[in-house]
Design a protein around this motif. Structure first.
Motif, PDB file in Angstrom:
ATOM      1  N   ILE A  67       0.845  -1.199   0.000  1.00 26.09           N
ATOM      2  CA  ILE A  67       0.000   0.000   0.000  1.00 26.09           C
ATOM      3  C   ILE A  67       0.877   1.245   0.000  1.00 26.09           C
ATOM      4  N   PHE A  68       1.889   1.248   0.870  1.00 29.27           N
ATOM      5  CA  PHE A  68       2.815   2.372   0.989  1.00 29.27           C
ATOM      6  C   PHE A  68       3.467   2.668  -0.362  1.00 29.27           C
ATOM      7  N   SER A  69       4.018   1.635  -0.997  1.00 31.32           N
ATOM      8  CA  SER A  69       4.759   1.845  -2.246  1.00 31.32           C
ATOM      9  C   SER A  69       3.848   2.329  -3.368  1.00 31.32           C
ATOM     10  N   LYS A  70       2.614   1.835  -3.427  1.00 26.22           N
ATOM     11  CA  LYS A  70       1.678   2.263  -4.471  1.00 26.22           C
ATOM     12  C   LYS A  70       1.253   3.717  -4.264  1.00 26.22           C
ATOM     13  N   VAL A  71       0.979   4.084  -3.017  1.00 24.56           N
ATOM     14  CA  VAL A  71       0.577   5.467  -2.732  1.00 24.56           C
ATOM     15  C   VAL A  71       1.730   6.411  -3.036  1.00 24.56           C
ATOM     16  N   TYR A  72       2.942   6.043  -2.625  1.00 24.20           N
ATOM     17  CA  TYR A  72       4.104   6.899  -2.899  1.00 24.20           C
ATOM     18  C   TYR A  72       4.317   7.055  -4.407  1.00 24.20           C
ATOM     19  N   ALA A  73       4.006   6.007  -5.172  1.00 27.84           N
ATOM     20  CA  ALA A  73       4.181   6.048  -6.627  1.00 27.84           C
ATOM     21  C   ALA A  73       3.083   6.845  -7.324  1.00 27.84           C
ATOM     22  N   GLY A  74       2.080   7.308  -6.575  1.00 28.54           N
ATOM     23  CA  GLY A  74       1.043   8.153  -7.167  1.00 28.54           C
ATOM     24  C   GLY A  74      -0.334   7.534  -7.225  1.00 28.54           C
ATOM     25  N   ASP A  75      -0.465   6.292  -6.751  1.00 23.54           N
ATOM     26  CA  ASP A  75      -1.766   5.612  -6.780  1.00 23.54           C
ATOM     27  C   ASP A  75      -2.460   5.788  -5.436  1.00 23.54           C
ATOM     28  N   LEU A  76      -3.042   6.970  -5.218  1.00 29.31           N
ATOM     29  CA  LEU A  76      -3.716   7.247  -3.952  1.00 29.31           C
ATOM     30  C   LEU A  76      -4.920   6.341  -3.748  1.00 29.31           C
ATOM     31  N   SER A  77      -5.483   5.839  -4.846  1.00 32.02           N
ATOM     32  CA  SER A  77      -6.644   4.949  -4.731  1.00 32.02           C
ATOM     33  C   SER A  77      -6.292   3.659  -3.988  1.00 32.02           C
ATOM     34  N   ALA A  78      -4.990   3.305  -3.950  1.00 34.52           N
ATOM     35  CA  ALA A  78      -4.568   2.105  -3.222  1.00 34.52           C
ATOM     36  C   ALA A  78      -4.917   2.235  -1.743  1.00 34.52           C
ATOM     37  N   TYR A  79      -4.809   3.462  -1.218  1.00 35.48           N
ATOM     38  CA  TYR A  79      -5.185   3.692   0.177  1.00 35.48           C
ATOM     39  C   TYR A  79      -6.681   3.423   0.372  1.00 35.48           C
ATOM     40  N   TYR A  80      -7.501   3.963  -0.522  1.00 30.68           N
ATOM     41  CA  TYR A  80      -8.947   3.829  -0.355  1.00 30.68           C
ATOM     42  C   TYR A  80      -9.416   2.390  -0.598  1.00 30.68           C
ATOM     43  N   ARG A  81      -8.707   1.666  -1.476  1.00 29.52           N
ATOM     44  CA  ARG A  81      -9.063   0.258  -1.694  1.00 29.52           C
ATOM     45  C   ARG A  81      -8.789  -0.577  -0.446  1.00 29.52           C
ATOM     46  N   GLU A  82      -7.727  -0.200   0.297  1.00 24.36           N
ATOM     47  CA  GLU A  82      -7.330  -0.967   1.476  1.00 24.36           C
ATOM     48  C   GLU A  82      -7.691  -0.254   2.779  1.00 24.36           C
ATOM     49  N   ARG A  83      -8.586   0.689   2.672  1.00 19.44           N
ATOM     50  CA  ARG A  83      -8.941   1.518   3.825  1.00 19.44           C
ATOM     51  C   ARG A  83      -9.461   0.676   5.002  1.00 19.44           C
ATOM     52  N   ASP A  84     -10.298  -0.304   4.708  1.00 18.25           N
ATOM     53  CA  ASP A  84     -10.858  -1.130   5.779  1.00 18.25           C
ATOM     54  C   ASP A  84      -9.759  -1.891   6.523  1.00 18.25           C
ATOM     55  N   PHE A  85      -8.771  -2.368   5.775  1.00 22.80           N
ATOM     56  CA  PHE A  85      -7.639  -3.071   6.392  1.00 22.80           C
ATOM     57  C   PHE A  85      -6.900  -2.138   7.349  1.00 22.80           C
ATOM     58  N   LEU A  86      -6.610  -0.928   6.910  1.00 21.09           N
ATOM     59  CA  LEU A  86      -5.864   0.022   7.729  1.00 21.09           C
ATOM     60  C   LEU A  86      -6.659   0.478   8.951  1.00 21.09           C
ATOM     61  N   LEU A  87      -7.955   0.707   8.748  1.00 20.67           N
ATOM     62  CA  LEU A  87      -8.790   1.186   9.861  1.00 20.67           C
ATOM     63  C   LEU A  87      -9.109   0.089  10.869  1.00 20.67           C
ATOM     64  N   SER A  88      -8.811  -1.164  10.501  1.00 19.26           N
ATOM     65  CA  SER A  88      -9.057  -2.264  11.440  1.00 19.26           C
ATOM     66  C   SER A  88      -8.087  -2.198  12.627  1.00 19.26           C
ATOM     67  N   PHE A  89      -7.081  -1.306  12.547  1.00 19.58           N
ATOM     68  CA  PHE A  89      -6.098  -1.181  13.621  1.00 19.58           C
ATOM     69  C   PHE A  89      -6.453  -0.055  14.597  1.00 19.58           C
ATOM     70  N   LYS A  90      -7.699   0.315  14.620  1.00 15.07           N
ATOM     71  CA  LYS A  90      -8.135   1.394  15.514  1.00 15.07           C
ATOM     72  C   LYS A  90      -7.807   1.093  16.973  1.00 15.07           C
ATOM     73  N   GLU A  91      -7.939  -0.188  17.378  1.00 16.67           N
ATOM     74  CA  GLU A  91      -7.652  -0.570  18.761  1.00 16.67           C
ATOM     75  C   GLU A  91      -6.218  -1.039  18.939  1.00 16.67           C
ATOM     76  N   ASP A  92      -5.449  -1.000  17.896  1.00  9.49           N
ATOM     77  CA  ASP A  92      -4.037  -1.393  17.975  1.00  9.49           C
ATOM     78  C   ASP A  92      -3.218  -0.442  17.104  1.00  9.49           C
ATOM     79  N   LYS A  93      -3.349   0.829  17.399  1.00 10.69           N
ATOM     80  CA  LYS A  93      -2.708   1.871  16.585  1.00 10.69           C
ATOM     81  C   LYS A  93      -1.203   1.703  16.520  1.00 10.69           C
ATOM     82  N   SER A  94      -0.612   1.223  17.621  1.00  9.21           N
ATOM     83  CA  SER A  94       0.850   1.120  17.660  1.00  9.21           C
ATOM     84  C   SER A  94       1.381   0.171  16.594  1.00  9.21           C
TER      85      SER A  94
END
Length: 262
Positions: A155-182
């Motif tokens: 996700i990091f590499s795709k967003v850095y390369a200009g594909d911001l949609s990669a973040y939104y496609r994987e948004r649920d995965f990233l937000l699943s760490f709400k209780e484990d932010k660290s």
């Protein structure tokens, strides 16, 4: 420069850390060295044997009585009027009721308090405690981070390369760490650290996400430092109850912007 050294330099210390390493004895040595650096930065005695503002808990069983005594001590202002530090060594030895009591105190830490947990494996400490601390992993081989590093680095590499949609496609995965932010924050910091290792130290032991690290080699140190500073700022804001979704989005927008800059 380590994460802790950089935070000391920039005066951006967190109030709570977890130091994870397979060598339990070294974990304590590392924690004590860190404490000495903190005291030295504030012109306070680094002799831990006589300093009244450092307490180390080192027991085979850390029970509720021990933690209650610590909590009572935490409300007393430090003798030096600046900072009071507690090391809970081998925090995997916390009894369940003691861990829960410790969790409540983490939610109400005084500005002058600094808590350092040491643990041999991050998976052996309550996720709710992990989410309120910054993880410093000392493991020399792909140390345990509670997140899929292959997926995160992609996700990091795709967003850095200009594909911001990669973040939104994987948004649920990233937000699943709400209780484990660290775990999420440490995963992102590890990616940046591995980029430095790959680019400048010729390290290549990044397991399955080596390909993604290779794709990120063009990031220079200036950009890495900017990203680390912004990530640390967002991480601190999480402790002030900033909206988690907005914080995560802000992180990846910063990654995207750095990728767009020459």
């Amino acid at each position: 420069m380590s994460i802790l050294d950089r935070q000391l330099k920039n005066n951006t210390l967190s109030n709570a850390y977890i130091i994870e390493g397979e060598d339990k004895n070294y974990n304590l040595v590392y924690a004590k060295d860190f404490v000495k650096k903190v005291f030295a930065s504030k012109d306070i005695s680094t002799n831990l044997e006589i300093n009244p503002d450092i307490e180390i808990i080192d027991k085979d069983i850390i029970d509720i009585g021990t933690i209650r005594s610590l909590i009572k001590d935490m409300v007393i202002r430090p003798v030096n009027n600046k900072i009071k530090i507690y090391i809970i060594h081998n925090a995997q030895n916390l009894r369940v009721e003691a861990a829960n009591a410790m969790l409540k105190s983490l939610e109400e830490l005084k500005a002058y308090s600094l808590i350092i947990f040491t643990v041999d494996n991050i998976g052996r400490i309550l996720p709710t405690i992990r989410s309120r601390c910054q993880l410093i992993s000392l493991n020399t081989t792909n140390s345990q981070v509670g997140i899929d590093m292959d997926k995160l680095s992609e996700i990091f590499s795709k967003v850095y390369a200009g594909d911001l949609s990669a973040y939104y496609r994987e948004r649920d995965f990233l937000l699943s760490f709400k209780e484990d932010k660290s775990s999420l924050i440490e995963g992102i910091i590890r990616i940046l650290s591995d980029i430095i290792g790959n680019k400048y130290l010729r390290k290549s032991d990044f397991a399955t996400y080596h390909y993604n690290i290779e794709r990120l080699r063009k990031i220079n140190l200036t950009k890495i430092e900017r990203l680390l500073e912004r990530i640390e700022k967002i991480n601190r804001s999480f402790r002030n109850n900033i909206n988690f979704e907005l914080g995560v989005e802000n992180i990846f927008l910063n990654i995207y912007r750095e990728g767009r800059q020459g």
